[in-house]
Design a protein around this motif. Structure first.
Motif, PDB file in Angstrom:
ATOM      1  N   ALA A 100      15.908  40.937   2.119  1.00  0.00           N
ATOM      2  CA  ALA A 100      15.998  39.701   2.449  1.00  0.00           C
ATOM      3  C   ALA A 100      16.861  39.075   1.157  1.00  0.00           C
ATOM      4  O   ALA A 100      17.477  38.103   1.078  1.00  0.00           O
ATOM      5  N   LEU A 101      16.190  39.354  -0.140  1.00  0.00           N
ATOM      6  CA  LEU A 101      16.760  38.858  -1.445  1.00  0.00           C
ATOM      7  C   LEU A 101      18.269  39.432  -1.583  1.00  0.00           C
ATOM      8  O   LEU A 101      19.169  38.343  -1.982  1.00  0.00           O
ATOM      9  N   ALA A 103      20.399  40.240   0.603  1.00  0.00           N
ATOM     10  CA  ALA A 103      21.279  39.759   1.683  1.00  0.00           C
ATOM     11  C   ALA A 103      21.683  38.201   1.158  1.00  0.00           C
ATOM     12  O   ALA A 103      22.765  37.572   1.364  1.00  0.00           O
ATOM     13  N   ARG A 104      21.001  37.376   0.263  1.00  0.00           N
ATOM     14  CA  ARG A 104      21.281  36.149  -0.364  1.00  0.00           C
ATOM     15  C   ARG A 104      21.438  36.221  -1.703  1.00  0.00           C
ATOM     16  O   ARG A 104      21.770  35.041  -2.446  1.00  0.00           O
ATOM     17  N   LEU A 106      19.875  36.965  -4.338  1.00  0.00           N
ATOM     18  CA  LEU A 106      18.756  36.206  -5.084  1.00  0.00           C
ATOM     19  C   LEU A 106      18.209  37.224  -5.933  1.00  0.00           C
ATOM     20  O   LEU A 106      18.050  38.467  -5.496  1.00  0.00           O
ATOM     21  N   GLU A 285      12.148  35.155   4.993  1.00  0.00           N
ATOM     22  CA  GLU A 285      13.774  34.571   4.895  1.00  0.00           C
ATOM     23  C   GLU A 285      13.919  33.268   5.287  1.00  0.00           C
ATOM     24  O   GLU A 285      14.852  32.567   4.621  1.00  0.00           O
ATOM     25  N   ARG A 286      13.277  32.620   6.099  1.00  0.00           N
ATOM     26  CA  ARG A 286      13.249  30.986   6.261  1.00  0.00           C
ATOM     27  C   ARG A 286      12.953  30.330   5.100  1.00  0.00           C
ATOM     28  O   ARG A 286      13.666  29.325   4.695  1.00  0.00           O
ATOM     29  N   LEU A 288      13.348  31.277   2.147  1.00  0.00           N
ATOM     30  CA  LEU A 288      14.453  31.460   0.922  1.00  0.00           C
ATOM     31  C   LEU A 288      15.576  30.752   1.278  1.00  0.00           C
ATOM     32  O   LEU A 288      16.229  29.896   0.624  1.00  0.00           O
ATOM     33  N   ASP A 289      15.878  30.651   2.410  1.00  0.00           N
ATOM     34  CA  ASP A 289      17.050  29.764   3.109  1.00  0.00           C
ATOM     35  C   ASP A 289      16.827  28.194   2.751  1.00  0.00           C
ATOM     36  O   ASP A 289      17.624  27.471   2.358  1.00  0.00           O
ATOM     37  N   ALA A 292      16.800  27.481  -0.834  1.00  0.00           N
ATOM     38  CA  ALA A 292      18.018  27.513  -1.569  1.00  0.00           C
ATOM     39  C   ALA A 292      18.995  26.174  -0.985  1.00  0.00           C
ATOM     40  O   ALA A 292      19.976  26.018  -1.688  1.00  0.00           O
TER      41      ALA A 292
END
Length: 313
Positions: A100-101, A103-104, A106, A285-286, A288-289, A292
């Motif tokens: 998850a990190l 993919a972003r 981070l 994931e939500r 993180l989004d 961000a």
């Protein structure tokens, strides 16, 4: 009237530095949020989101001395149900968090028990390749730092943990004690071992200088109330309640940072065997989004936190 009943118990319940002043120790002087360190992250960032991935190994024979940390096997030997669920986190769940990190784009800090490194070599290869910051998190979740240890034993525990990590080319500057537990000697022993920052004390939202008697160490902000283990594991909050609490905290801290002119830090402490479950990872994931996308917020790790701290109180 009868005399009051005085509580009895083990010696570790005694506070030898009890005094009339506001603090019962000599580690730092009392101050409020207005006397806090000044944080300047730069780039318009007022709120540093510090993602902490807990990579924990719980021995099946955890003794419970002086206490059982949250998540430890606690049923009659062998507690295979709890042990294997924690093992799931290190073989499966943590990869979901890392993915998850990645993919972003981070970065996070991995709060790593040293014995995870020796027991899960494939995970270590993945972690080292990912480039995430490593925080030494003691030996394992059964190796608790507490007042009942001798100084020699506690020093040896710290040295062994750092030696294991050194074998993987890791020289962490920051420390987090298993179960968030310290003895009165732990900060000094960490400083003697070359550790310059620790994340065990839950009493601030900015870093501050911590006098150990053997040199200074920086106490990094941490919030146990907002960890997934505390909210979901202990308090049984639903996933949407947990997500909402994190975002409420982020909005309030950001507003306070803007009002004060000094940054704040929001730790996002997640555990592989809890948040790495297939039905919870979407919540991570939500978060993180959403974080961000929050104007004024940015993701930070230990080096960035240290660099942003312009004045320590």
């Amino acid at each position: 009237m009868s005399a009051p009943i005085r509580p009895t118990g083990p010696d570790y319940l005694v506070t030898p530095m009890r005094r009339a002043a506001r603090m019962d120790h000599g580690f730092y002087d009392w101050r409020d949020t207005h006397g806090a360190a000044h944080l300047e992250f730069g780039g318009g960032v007022k709120l540093g989101i510090w993602v902490q991935l807990a990579a924990e190994w719980f021995p099946m024979d955890t003794t419970g001395q002086p206490f059982l940390p949250l998540g430890a096997p606690h049923r009659p030997w062998p507690d295979s149900q709890v042990y294997t669920q924690r093992d799931y986190g290190l073989r499966i769940g943590i990869y979901r968090l890392l993915d998850a990190l990645a993919a972003r784009g981070l970065e996070a800090s991995l709060f790593l028990n040293a014995r995870v490194a020796s027991r899960y070599p494939e995970l270590m290869r993945h972690v080292l390749a990912s480039g995430h910051d490593i925080v030494a998190a003691g030996l394992d979740m059964g190796a608790i730092h507490h007042e009942g240890l001798s100084e020699a034993d506690e020093r040896a525990m710290i040295a062994e943990a750092l030696e294991i990590l050194a074998g993987y080319g890791i020289a962490p500057s920051a420390w987090h004690s298993p179960g968030w537990s310290q003895s009165s000697r732990t900060p000094a022993l960490l400083s003697q071992a070359g550790i310059t920052a620790m994340a065990d004390w839950c009493n601030d939202e900015v870093p501050y200088d911590f006098a150990t008697g053997q040199g200074s160490i920086v106490a990094l902000p941490n919030l146990i109330e907002l960890t997934d283990k505390e909210m979901i594991g202990r308090s049984k909050a639903r996933l949407h309640e947990y997500e909402a609490a994190i975002l409420r905290a982020a909005r309030r801290l950001l507003a306070e940072a803007e009002q004060s002119g000094s940054g704040r830090i929001l730790p996002l402490h997640v555990t592989s065997w809890l948040m790495g479950q297939p039905y919870r990872i979407a919540g991570f994931e939500r978060l993180l989004d959403a974080l961000a996308a929050m104007p004024g917020a940015g993701f930070v790790t230990v080096p960035q936190i240290r660099a942003a701290t312009t004045t320590l109180a």
